[in-house]
Design a protein around this motif. Structure first.
Motif, PDB file in Angstrom:
ATOM      1  N   LEU A  40       0.826  -1.211   0.000  1.00 52.79           N
ATOM      2  CA  LEU A  40       0.000   0.000   0.000  1.00 52.79           C
ATOM      3  C   LEU A  40       0.856   1.256   0.000  1.00 52.79           C
ATOM      4  O   LEU A  40       0.547   2.244  -0.687  1.00 52.79           O
ATOM      5  CB  LEU A  40      -0.932  -0.005   1.210  1.00 52.79           C
ATOM      6  N   ILE A  41       1.946   1.220   0.766  1.00 53.06           N
ATOM      7  CA  ILE A  41       2.841   2.373   0.804  1.00 53.06           C
ATOM      8  C   ILE A  41       3.467   2.610  -0.571  1.00 53.06           C
ATOM      9  O   ILE A  41       3.572   3.751  -1.037  1.00 53.06           O
ATOM     10  CB  ILE A  41       3.925   2.167   1.877  1.00 53.06           C
ATOM     11  N   MET A  42       3.865   1.523  -1.237  1.00 51.40           N
ATOM     12  CA  MET A  42       4.448   1.657  -2.576  1.00 51.40           C
ATOM     13  C   MET A  42       3.439   2.227  -3.557  1.00 51.40           C
ATOM     14  O   MET A  42       3.758   3.087  -4.376  1.00 51.40           O
ATOM     15  CB  MET A  42       4.961   0.303  -3.061  1.00 51.40           C
ATOM     16  N   ILE A  43       2.186   1.735  -3.465  1.00 52.99           N
ATOM     17  CA  ILE A  43       1.150   2.229  -4.376  1.00 52.99           C
ATOM     18  C   ILE A  43       0.867   3.705  -4.120  1.00 52.99           C
ATOM     19  O   ILE A  43       0.747   4.513  -5.059  1.00 52.99           O
ATOM     20  CB  ILE A  43      -0.139   1.395  -4.212  1.00 52.99           C
ATOM     21  N   LEU A  44       0.777   4.091  -2.842  1.00 57.29           N
ATOM     22  CA  LEU A  44       0.532   5.490  -2.515  1.00 57.29           C
ATOM     23  C   LEU A  44       1.687   6.377  -2.961  1.00 57.29           C
ATOM     24  O   LEU A  44       1.475   7.492  -3.472  1.00 57.29           O
ATOM     25  CB  LEU A  44       0.314   5.640  -1.007  1.00 57.29           C
ATOM     26  N   SER A  45       2.924   5.891  -2.788  1.00 52.42           N
ATOM     27  CA  SER A  45       4.085   6.659  -3.226  1.00 52.42           C
ATOM     28  C   SER A  45       4.092   6.827  -4.740  1.00 52.42           C
ATOM     29  O   SER A  45       4.376   7.920  -5.253  1.00 52.42           O
ATOM     30  CB  SER A  45       5.368   5.963  -2.761  1.00 52.42           C
ATOM     31  N   LEU A  46       3.786   5.749  -5.449  1.00 51.51           N
ATOM     32  CA  LEU A  46       3.730   5.818  -6.908  1.00 51.51           C
ATOM     33  C   LEU A  46       2.640   6.779  -7.368  1.00 51.51           C
ATOM     34  O   LEU A  46       2.847   7.585  -8.289  1.00 51.51           O
ATOM     35  CB  LEU A  46       3.498   4.421  -7.484  1.00 51.51           C
ATOM     36  N   SER A  47       1.462   6.687  -6.717  1.00 49.91           N
ATOM     37  CA  SER A  47       0.358   7.586  -7.081  1.00 49.91           C
ATOM     38  C   SER A  47       0.737   9.041  -6.820  1.00 49.91           C
ATOM     39  O   SER A  47       0.426   9.929  -7.623  1.00 49.91           O
ATOM     40  CB  SER A  47      -0.897   7.219  -6.293  1.00 49.91           C
ATOM     41  N   ASN A  48       1.425   9.261  -5.698  1.00 48.30           N
ATOM     42  CA  ASN A  48       1.851  10.623  -5.365  1.00 48.30           C
ATOM     43  C   ASN A  48       2.854  11.155  -6.380  1.00 48.30           C
ATOM     44  O   ASN A  48       2.786  12.321  -6.791  1.00 48.30           O
ATOM     45  CB  ASN A  48       2.462  10.638  -3.969  1.00 48.30           C
ATOM     46  N   ASN A  49       3.789  10.305  -6.819  1.00 49.06           N
ATOM     47  CA  ASN A  49       4.770  10.723  -7.828  1.00 49.06           C
ATOM     48  C   ASN A  49       4.098  11.036  -9.153  1.00 49.06           C
ATOM     49  O   ASN A  49       4.439  12.028  -9.815  1.00 49.06           O
ATOM     50  CB  ASN A  49       5.817   9.630  -8.020  1.00 49.06           C
ATOM     51  N   VAL A  50       3.139  10.205  -9.552  1.00 45.26           N
ATOM     52  CA  VAL A  50       2.413  10.440 -10.805  1.00 45.26           C
ATOM     53  C   VAL A  50       1.631  11.748 -10.729  1.00 45.26           C
ATOM     54  O   VAL A  50       1.629  12.546 -11.673  1.00 45.26           O
ATOM     55  CB  VAL A  50       1.473   9.251 -11.111  1.00 45.26           C
ATOM     56  N   PHE A  51       0.990  11.970  -9.581  1.00 43.33           N
ATOM     57  CA  PHE A  51       0.216  13.211  -9.409  1.00 43.33           C
ATOM     58  C   PHE A  51       1.135  14.429  -9.443  1.00 43.33           C
ATOM     59  O   PHE A  51       0.801  15.451 -10.055  1.00 43.33           O
ATOM     60  CB  PHE A  51      -0.544  13.156  -8.087  1.00 43.33           C
ATOM     61  N   ARG A  52       2.307  14.308  -8.788  1.00 43.20           N
ATOM     62  CA  ARG A  52       3.246  15.423  -8.777  1.00 43.20           C
ATOM     63  C   ARG A  52       3.777  15.715 -10.173  1.00 43.20           C
ATOM     64  O   ARG A  52       3.903  16.879 -10.573  1.00 43.20           O
ATOM     65  CB  ARG A  52       4.408  15.123  -7.833  1.00 43.20           C
ATOM     66  N   ILE A  53       4.084  14.648 -10.941  1.00 43.19           N
ATOM     67  CA  ILE A  53       4.556  14.834 -12.319  1.00 43.19           C
ATOM     68  C   ILE A  53       3.466  15.490 -13.163  1.00 43.19           C
ATOM     69  O   ILE A  53       3.729  16.396 -13.965  1.00 43.19           O
ATOM     70  CB  ILE A  53       4.979  13.489 -12.922  1.00 43.19           C
ATOM     71  N   TRP A  54       2.229  15.049 -12.965  1.00 44.60           N
ATOM     72  CA  TRP A  54       1.109  15.640 -13.708  1.00 44.60           C
ATOM     73  C   TRP A  54       0.938  17.112 -13.351  1.00 44.60           C
ATOM     74  O   TRP A  54       0.743  17.958 -14.224  1.00 44.60           O
ATOM     75  CB  TRP A  54      -0.167  14.876 -13.392  1.00 44.60           C
TER      76      TRP A  54
END
Length: 361
Positions: A40-54
């Protein structure tokens, strides 16, 4: 009876080491929960990185949108520059003959003439009295058929001539905003800005001027505050008049010192191709336009660092014994030096560049 009691007798508990019923121990549950938490932490981190890049991508598009629109407006209007030349008589000194009925004046030559004016060059030369103009940036002024008018009787005539101009200035936008209502307490932001001058057709002053050094037709309206911001965070504008790349000159530069004046009889020759010409009442076939923009975040940091005063992005006025953007042959080296200075200050920047074909040339 004994057999029945034997059948109904409850089974004894399994002895240690024997097979037990399926299930999870507490240790296994803790390990599984730890693995799930890690996933879950990995998924949240990945989602956060994608959102930040967007968000960064969206912000970058918005960040450079003003500069891009300003650059497109500049190049589009520059391509429409006009001189509308006619043929006229000149005396032996090269002066225009106003009337052929004067017997004291003998025509000596026949050449181009225009009442319009096209000029580009160092902003410090063209606008010496304008405060906070970027000295080693450049300015350009010309006439183009834009059809801009304030007279309702003249509207609907798209080919009316207007004076156009562009230059870079460091100023505060409080001077360009309303001073009443919600804007009364607005202090403004100090920024480098691409300024635009568009003079209405009925206000044209270019017909009142003559001579290669009469710049009052664009200086007067600028002094009256007629120039308006076109794009924020533009720190440099470089204009390079050039031959057409379709002829033997292969795009050779027309203005070694960046100054091009259509009312100035300035002969030139390209040694590589042998092509010759004269700027008098002629438009440059090409104009290489280079514009340097910085990000709004960088502009905010610079405003805080320099406390609203104009920062100098150039190498103290000279580089290697020469002044930046004074000689066209050093353009590439000067541009690289400017980039190095921006990087040293931690400034994010983008360079817009295009070759504009002037249709009326």
């Amino acid at each position: 009876m004994k057999a029945m009691l034997k059948v109904l007798k409850m089974p004894k508990a399994a002895a240690p080491g024997t097979r037990r019923e399926p299930g999870f121990t507490l240790t296994e549950l803790l390990v599984a929960m730890s693995v799930l938490a890690g996933v879950l932490i990995m998924i949240l981190s990945l989602s956060n990185n994608v959102f930040r890049i967007w968000q960064d991508t969206k912000g970058a598009i918005r960040e450079w949108q003003s500069a891009r629109l300003g650059f497109e407006a500049l190049t589009r209007r520059l391509s429409l520059a006009a001189l509308n030349t006619t043929w006229a008589y000149y005396d032996k000194s090269g002066n225009l003959i106003g009337s052929l009925t004067d017997p004291a004046i003998a025509p000596a030559s026949y050449g181009r003439h225009s009442s319009l004016h096209f000029i580009s060059g160092p902003a410090a030369t063209l606008l010496p009295n304008l405060t906070q103009v970027v000295p080693r940036s450049q300015a350009i002024f010309f006439q183009a058929p834009l059809g801009v008018t304030r007279n309702d009787d003249l509207k609907g005539m798209p080919n009316l001539l207007n004076t156009c101009g562009f230059f870079v200035q460091f100023n505060n936008d409080a001077a360009f905003r309303p001073t009443t209502g919600l804007f009364a307490s607005f202090t403004g932001k100090s920024r480098f800005r691409l300024m635009e001058l568009v003079q209405a057709s009925e206000e044209l002053d270019v017909y009142k001027t003559s001579g290669s050094g009469d710049y009052s037709w664009f200086r007067a309206p600028i002094d009256l505050g007629k120039a308006r911001p076109l794009a924020d965070n533009i720190v440099a504008l470089i204009m390079q008049p050039a031959f057409s790349r379709l002829d033997t000159s292969r795009g050779a530069l027309l203005a070694p010192d960046y100054l091009y004046n259509s009312r100035l009889q300035r002969s030139f020759e390209d040694p590589a191709s042998g092509i010759k010409g004269n700027t008098l009442h002629q438009l440059p076939p090409l104009m290489r336009v280079t514009m340097v923009a910085i990000s709004e975040v960088s502009a905010q940091k610079l405003e805080a660092r320099y406390e609203g005063t104009m920062p100098d992005f150039f190498a103290g006025g000279s580089q290697g014994g020469r002044v930046e953007f004074a000689q066209a042959e050093n353009f590439e080296a000067d541009l690289k030096q400017l980039e190095s200075n921006l990087v040293a200050l931690g400034v994010r920047y983008r360079i817009f560049s295009s070759v504009v074909f002037i249709r009326g040339a």
